[in-house]
Design a protein around this motif. Structure first.
Motif, mmCIF file in Angstrom:
data_model
loop_
_atom_site.group_PDB
_atom_site.id
_atom_site.type_symbol
_atom_site.label_atom_id
_atom_site.label_comp_id
_atom_site.label_asym_id
_atom_site.label_seq_id
_atom_site.Cartn_x
_atom_site.Cartn_y
_atom_site.Cartn_z
ATOM 1 N N ARG A 80 0.755 -1.041 -0.254
ATOM 2 C CA ARG A 80 -0.255 0.426 -0.001
ATOM 3 C C ARG A 80 1.214 1.365 0.060
ATOM 4 O O ARG A 80 2.099 1.159 0.943
ATOM 5 C CB ARG A 80 -1.099 0.197 1.312
ATOM 6 N N GLN E 92 0.577 7.891 18.278
ATOM 7 C CA GLN E 92 -0.995 9.057 17.267
ATOM 8 C C GLN E 92 -1.954 8.614 17.961
ATOM 9 O O GLN E 92 -2.662 9.195 18.437
ATOM 10 C CB GLN E 92 -0.839 8.592 16.158
ATOM 11 N N GLU E 93 -2.513 7.377 18.887
ATOM 12 C CA GLU E 93 -3.820 7.100 19.262
ATOM 13 C C GLU E 93 -3.476 7.894 20.969
ATOM 14 O O GLU E 93 -4.493 8.272 21.146
ATOM 15 C CB GLU E 93 -2.990 5.420 19.262
ATOM 16 N N ARG E 96 -3.994 11.708 20.497
ATOM 17 C CA ARG E 96 -5.696 11.804 20.195
ATOM 18 C C ARG E 96 -6.144 11.629 20.941
ATOM 19 O O ARG E 96 -7.330 12.651 21.023
ATOM 20 C CB ARG E 96 -6.032 11.249 18.783
ATOM 21 N N GLY E 206 -11.369 -0.360 25.563
ATOM 22 C CA GLY E 206 -11.257 -1.895 26.470
ATOM 23 C C GLY E 206 -11.174 -3.011 25.218
ATOM 24 O O GLY E 206 -11.026 -3.012 24.260
ATOM 25 N N GLU F 66 -4.810 -3.383 6.819
ATOM 26 C CA GLU F 66 -4.511 -2.103 6.867
ATOM 27 C C GLU F 66 -6.135 -1.631 6.438
ATOM 28 O O GLU F 66 -6.928 -2.011 5.455
ATOM 29 C CB GLU F 66 -3.447 -1.850 5.364
ATOM 30 N N TYR F 67 -6.110 -0.127 6.393
ATOM 31 C CA TYR F 67 -6.846 0.773 6.247
ATOM 32 C C TYR F 67 -6.984 1.528 5.099
ATOM 33 O O TYR F 67 -6.063 2.331 5.404
ATOM 34 C CB TYR F 67 -8.062 0.432 7.545
ATOM 35 N N GLY F 68 -8.296 1.692 3.942
ATOM 36 C CA GLY F 68 -8.202 3.002 3.768
ATOM 37 C C GLY F 68 -9.159 3.451 3.298
ATOM 38 O O GLY F 68 -10.186 2.715 3.495
ATOM 39 N N GLN F 87 -0.117 7.835 6.625
ATOM 40 C CA GLN F 87 -1.508 7.867 6.949
ATOM 41 C C GLN F 87 -2.203 8.951 8.291
ATOM 42 O O GLN F 87 -1.093 9.058 9.359
ATOM 43 C CB GLN F 87 -1.459 6.007 7.673
ATOM 44 N N GLY F 89 -3.369 10.182 11.810
ATOM 45 C CA GLY F 89 -4.299 8.740 13.203
ATOM 46 C C GLY F 89 -5.283 8.100 12.778
ATOM 47 O O GLY F 89 -4.866 6.878 13.638
ATOM 48 N N ARG F 90 -5.999 8.395 12.305
ATOM 49 C CA ARG F 90 -6.891 8.017 12.720
ATOM 50 C C ARG F 90 -7.993 6.352 11.672
ATOM 51 O O ARG F 90 -7.371 5.258 12.329
ATOM 52 C CB ARG F 90 -8.371 8.697 12.105
ATOM 53 N N GLN F 92 -4.966 4.878 10.698
ATOM 54 C CA GLN F 92 -3.638 3.578 11.942
ATOM 55 C C GLN F 92 -4.427 3.808 13.246
ATOM 56 O O GLN F 92 -4.643 2.608 13.134
ATOM 57 C CB GLN F 92 -2.359 4.660 12.680
ATOM 58 N N GLU F 93 -5.333 3.910 14.037
ATOM 59 C CA GLU F 93 -5.864 3.262 14.724
ATOM 60 C C GLU F 93 -6.831 2.606 14.582
ATOM 61 O O GLU F 93 -6.563 1.476 14.834
ATOM 62 C CB GLU F 93 -7.060 4.656 15.963
ATOM 63 N N ARG F 96 -4.672 -0.128 13.295
ATOM 64 C CA ARG F 96 -4.589 -1.249 14.636
ATOM 65 C C ARG F 96 -5.980 -2.041 14.723
ATOM 66 O O ARG F 96 -5.686 -2.821 15.790
ATOM 67 C CB ARG F 96 -3.970 -0.060 15.330
ATOM 68 N N ARG F 100 -6.182 -6.613 15.690
ATOM 69 C CA ARG F 100 -6.658 -6.971 17.180
ATOM 70 C C ARG F 100 -8.362 -7.403 17.246
ATOM 71 O O ARG F 100 -7.515 -8.384 17.939
ATOM 72 C CB ARG F 100 -6.562 -5.594 18.204
ATOM 73 N N GLN F 117 -2.925 -10.971 5.962
ATOM 74 C CA GLN F 117 -2.762 -9.520 5.029
ATOM 75 C C GLN F 117 -4.723 -9.185 5.029
ATOM 76 O O GLN F 117 -4.361 -9.464 4.130
ATOM 77 C CB GLN F 117 -1.916 -9.226 4.588
ATOM 78 N N ASP F 119 -7.228 -6.083 3.840
ATOM 79 C CA ASP F 119 -6.913 -4.910 3.287
ATOM 80 C C ASP F 119 -8.154 -4.815 3.191
ATOM 81 O O ASP F 119 -9.148 -4.805 2.316
ATOM 82 C CB ASP F 119 -6.583 -4.417 1.863
ATOM 83 N N CYS F 120 -8.913 -3.772 4.119
ATOM 84 C CA CYS F 120 -9.864 -2.991 4.514
ATOM 85 C C CYS F 120 -10.016 -1.500 3.883
ATOM 86 O O CYS F 120 -9.912 -0.563 4.087
ATOM 87 C CB CYS F 120 -10.290 -3.170 5.505
ATOM 88 N N GLU F 203 -13.588 -5.799 22.392
ATOM 89 C CA GLU F 203 -12.832 -3.964 21.996
ATOM 90 C C GLU F 203 -13.699 -3.567 22.691
ATOM 91 O O GLU F 203 -14.735 -3.664 21.718
ATOM 92 C CB GLU F 203 -12.318 -3.544 20.287
#
Lengths: 242, 242, 242, 242, 242, 242
Positions: A80, E92-93, E96, E206, F66-68, F87, F89-90, F92-93, F96, F100, F117, F119-120, F203
């Protein structure tokens, strides 16, 4: 000349099936999914009421493009670019090509000081993503222009002509139209043509991947390409009327 | 057809004076200053005893190129790419073109697992920097190959043919060979041709800056370009014999 | 004290041959190729009618510098900083030094709100590139100032004095003036001096590469450096008169 | 010579109060808070059982440093370098200086193939952060070496001598030792000295901020600096014994 | 339910000792060192008389935060983000989260068009750095607001309520308050709570590190967290009165 | 409690129509288009026969995401992260969180030393893109695992349970399930829940955008969320059977 058998019995001078789906997504002023066989590119046109610095105060607008591939649009996953933190040289070449191609048929003064931003994102790749992108981006740009006309923001269309693109190449000595991935990766010569509805050349980019090509081969490729462009221009027209 | 008067009375089909100075700097295996009129590009060839990952263990070598402009090689100062932290899309396009052009005449198996790294740095720009770079890089690469032969590191030259490049374009309706800056910035069509010593095409890149160009115009440009390439190939040969 | 034999029979207190070629390239307001023996640095001065933010509205101008090495200016190829995407710490240190050195002899108020941007690009490196850069940049800046005076953009020269730089060092116990690469890479102590035409110190940067140096050694180096600077200032003057 | 009144009645040749607090944080092999008056720098030494590429297989170790300022260590907030995505030229200069200074007193062969990584982070800045960093980093490195000796990882200390640093400068014509911020920002000449316990020079970096300085001024500054260094070396010794 | 023995005999529902030191450094408008046991975070509040673009002209201010860890605040050294050229996703998390938490108790209109920039830098880490950061940042912000009130720049405090944060988690089946590092790295579930002085929830985050957690476990954790927050709010109040 | 009217007469506790299209693209081992109403996310799962450094030699695999967002998936165009070179901060959050969440239901030892892997990529956004991404990514991962089983590369599925995610929030005092964009941007509290097929929490992330929320409100949101998750898990199951 040897005979090269294409997948699904396609003739050397035949395009893959072309599908153009307008209004593919909701938010963009123009949103077109274009398919050249298994190659699928989403082209959106966004209108922004600002121009880049070199056009500020000029009374003229701007048309520009960005290009990307979803990581798994390709046979094996491609990293990416957002995660790597930079666009590859190939990506930059392609998006510069798309932008130049579209600007070639725009009267920027008639657009007014606004920008049409084209985003061409490859959902699935099977060769010819840049030519599909140009061909689809023009339809998306046309839809965006229609919105501007409908809203009364401009009086006259800034679009002077259609523009479309196709690849041609020589595989095992046979000149072929609209290469798919397996052909593209084994070809001796690869050429992309961008032409207008009235038959003028906007871009020609030919590369000998293996042995250099001759003038006669170039002439054969140009003839194939002109045929393909005519059919793509017809497909664009049909999509706009559909 | 109107008449376009070129600077210094140059004929439409004439190259600018070409000067090729070998051994311009001391450290590189090949070091060539090439001048197309006021355009001056320093082309160095460095031999490195390693290859990029995709060639490791292949028994084959690699030829690649980087391109740069000194900040004040241009009429007004251009930002230094190292300070900006990235190479422009234009720079990347050009260095990819130089690399492809040189590889087109190299037998990478004969080079062995080593890299020839070409660095093309523009000292002074007056149009045609990429075509001068390709033409000069070939001479620098040739000198580097000669060193490899002299050192007995390879037995046979991996260079199959010469390669050179020239620009052609249409200015005020007149097809011109080897555009200088003032012509390049006002032309309707701009085309770069990369061809081999035996007359094959390696690359063709044509762009309509203003109105699209016709097939007849393309043919006129190709004829001009073929003439220019023959003369550049002769200049390369003379430099190597000099 | 042992005797250290320098290349080409150079005396410990002798500079290498200094050559200063003005108007080396066409576009810059000042363009100087300076050579300290085999070290060759192209110094251009560009006048820009704007200042950085901290000087806006101050009525004062700015003088700043950037430094770079062509990838194959060095014995083995150095990675291109533009391709790596960042300037090294060494590059940043050197360009900050060049900028400070030049500003030390400029009356920024007399320059008016404009910038003189110095670009020092190393064409060939053999030690002392930063000192050659400072010495050559001053000549380039002087030529740029002359253009400003000729154009009537300023009434009075903002240049208060000349500035030049030289390296000194201790190799095998022997204090030497103007180190070339082979000396620089084996020296125990390396010092760069920047001084004005009237003999004032602008910068002193000394580093013990091996054993720390004594006050007596520092004194010997300073004496050598002062001699070298006097000769460089004379060479600058001769070049401007030439 | 005018008289310059320093804050809190400090004499021109007096250091600010120096405090060295060992074991300031828990995790690092050496952790020292050093204070030069209101300047507070946390220096940690981390031992890592690896070396950079240029030392691999050499049997030698490496000592290197990084430097940073907390954003509000300064009078007005300084942008966080991690957020900007790059270290400034100043930061790079300082951390290179710290690394060189420490390596000057290390026998890297006796360290074995491991790295001592020094991190110097400015908690509060009031001038002289780089000199405090060097002086404190040496104590932190000493503590880390003691741990290596205690663990039996090395037999002999690789530290050959102490090293400390101090700034000197000329403010309103008066040579001063150990400049605080208000002095540093108004001085004509600013010099940083790095010296060893046995009185050798490791680094000298002097800059004329305003008018160039004379040889006599340099001599006065060197004398002040030598005095300051002796006192700092004594403070380091006292801290280690404390 | 098994019994988990915490270090230093701490009860499952006990906070570590909390220390809040105001005016820890001199320059910032608010400067607080907060300690949760061995976790030490320096929180500074800087007032800047500007707002980010999305607040310009709104009459409202902004509160934002940045977070960093000194490289050797951790058990083994963490790479310096400034040297790597980017902040991690974790950083970054966290920053923020800190920003959102503080803004939840600010009336941005009463702040006026200025920014309170919070910098939370971890000096020593032993779990709970983000919760300590939020708790300390609120005190630093309060001190900065007091300065604005004292200077008459604002008439009324924009702070509507206190805000504090604490972690809770399940280790070996036991719900624990305020996890230290060794607990945090072995827990099954990790939760961070941000709450106001009046008991409202601002954030809940959480994560099941091992097996998913049940609703009953969540309820137990919430109860623990509410107890911890009440104590932290009391500690903030005591610090402000101290 | 006021009544909030949702678009298309949706009940407060109703999901938007969920559509899950498997094999949406050809190349990926799992390729799922998931739609939550007008939110459309393409989730692909790629199997790579390597693991990141921290898993090498462990015998365990890895699952990461990964998200985009396509630039014009949003109401107004969002800058392309690849073009910006980083990327947000949003982003990356979110990526991640997706990683998880998926790892929470994977037995990494059973996966073997390979990576899945995910990819969203958001094709069209209308709120809830991260929850749709998690829900769809699980189906894509399941398809990829089925391929591994079919190929005999693993003997037993590493997937222990299903995982899905949904958003809940309070708008004008009314707790709502599965917020669409217009609701999300005006809500007081926004919470994302990730839960397993067996009803465990993976979560919980809740944020008070306006006023803090009470424990009673949290309980109401959790109940809504649990209902939504049950329906999403059923939709996943139906898609896999379809």
């Amino acid at each position: 000349m040897t005979t090269y058998l294409r997948s699904q019995g396609r003739a050397p001078d035949a395009l893959r099936p072309v599908r153009i789906t307008r209004n593919y997504t909701r938010h963009a002023e123009g949103s077109v999914l274009i398919e050249f066989g298994d190659t699928r590119v989403l082209c959106t046109a966004s209108v922004e009421e600002r121009v880049p610095p070199h056009k500020r105060g000029s009374g003229e607008g701007w048309v520009t493009a960005e290009y990307g591939m979803l990581p798994r649009s390709t046979h094996t996953r491609t990293d990416r670019e957002a995660a790597k933190g930079k666009q590859s040289g190939r990506t930059q070449e392609i998006q510069r090509l798309i932008g130049r191609s579209l600007r070639a048929v725009f009267d920027l003064a008639k657009l007014g000081e606004r920008t049409i931003q084209l985003d061409c994102d490859v959902i699935q790749a099977d060769g010819g993503t840049r030519t599909a992108a140009i061909t689809g981006a023009w339809v998306a740009a046309h839809d965006a222009v229609t919105k501007l006309l409908d809203l009364g923001l401009i009086d006259e269309s800034p679009i002077r002509d259609a523009v479309a693109a196709v690849s041609v190449g020589i595989v095992q000595g046979v000149p072929l139209l609209d290469l798919e991935y397996v052909e593209d990766s084994s070809c001796d010569t690869d050429m992309n043509l961008v032409m207008t509805g009235s038959g003028g050349f906007v871009e020609i980019q030919g590369t000998a991947e293996g042995v250099p090509f001759s003038r006669a081969e170039m002439d054969a490729l140009l003839a194939l390409g002109e045929k393909g462009i005519r059919e793509l221009i017809a497909a664009q027209k049909a999509a706009l009327e559909g």
